[in-house]
Write an enzyme that holds these catalytic residues in place. Structure first.
Site, PDB file in Angstrom:
ATOM      1  N   ASP A 264       0.857  -1.166   0.000  1.00 42.80           N
ATOM      2  CA  ASP A 264       0.000   0.000   0.000  1.00 42.80           C
ATOM      3  C   ASP A 264       0.907   1.234   0.000  1.00 42.80           C
ATOM      4  OD1 ASP A 264      -2.255   1.672   0.332  1.00 42.80           O
ATOM      5  OD2 ASP A 264      -2.061   1.590   2.508  1.00 42.80           O
TER       6      ASP A 264
ATOM      7  N   ASP B 202      -2.224  -0.962   5.753  1.00 40.16           N
ATOM      8  CA  ASP B 202      -2.606  -0.583   7.116  1.00 40.16           C
ATOM      9  C   ASP B 202      -4.113  -0.586   7.334  1.00 40.16           C
ATOM     10  OD1 ASP B 202      -2.862   1.604   5.391  1.00 40.16           O
ATOM     11  OD2 ASP B 202      -2.547   3.062   6.988  1.00 40.16           O
TER      12      ASP B 202
END
Length: 209
Positions: free
Chosen positions: A10, A175
């Site tokens: 990410d 996350d």
């Protein structure tokens, strides 16, 4: 993790440390008074989601900001507002990504993001050393280009197909617990660091190095 061949990262909160409060302040600065209700740390909604999913152009987003604020908003205003999300860029993260590539792993980015963020990330100013984001990755899978956002399974499938990788050979680092759960449901290995946590010291990463 010995079977892992492909690693997908990410962007915000993993590669780059994010600040939701910073973005709220910069969007408030251009006149979005209810920015705290409109912005999110993981998944945008409304016109912000439309931009990140590729449903509207940057010009359409700018016009929407004009309508939302009741005043003229420039492209530079939009750029600076989105850039408020960037807190800091840990060089350690970038160095670790390069080490993983040197070890022979395929390394890609899988991010919900938008053209304004990429104007900075894909510029020589990104890392302070003249390298854009793409210098560190084999390939970038960006929501606004893919036309779909995490946690939709389709964007994970696009990444796997693009990398020519099997789910069980892939490690996904994000996350967002929601994104991680969807990846797990597809058979992908996952790590979920929180609050800009230093994932480079995780045992799962260290054993790959």
């Amino acid at each position: 993790m010995k079977e892992v061949k492909n690693i997908a990262f990410d962007f915000g909160g993993v590669v780059v440390a994010l600040s939701l409060q910073g973005a709220i302040k910069t969007f408030e600065k251009i006149g979005v008074k209810d920015a705290s209700q409109r912005l999110d740390a993981f998944h945008q909604t409304g016109v912000f989601e439309d931009l990140e999913s590729g449903r509207i152009t940057i010009e359409e987003f700018r016009v929407a900001m004009c309508q939302l604020t009741g005043k003229e908003v420039s492209m530079q205003d939009c750029y600076e507002a989105w850039h408020g999300y960037v807190d800091y860029l840990p060089q350690k993260n970038l160095d670790t990504i390069l080490r993983l590539r040197q070890k022979g792993y395929q390394v890609c980015l899988l991010s919900n993001t938008n053209p304004f963020m990429m104007m900075w990330a894909e510029s020589p100013e990104f890392d302070g050393h003249g390298h854009p984001l793409s210098y560190y990755f084999d390939r970038l899978y960006l929501s606004f280009q893919c036309g779909v956002m995490k946690p939709e399974p389709k964007i994970f499938q696009m990444m796997l197909e693009g990398q020519n990788a099997l789910p069980e050979e892939t490690l996904f680092i994000d996350d967002s617990e929601t994104n991680v759960r969807v990846a797990q449901s597809l058979g992908i290995h996952t790590l979920c660091p929180h609050d800009n946590e230093d994932w480079t010291i995780f045992p799962e990463i260290q054993q790959l190095l």
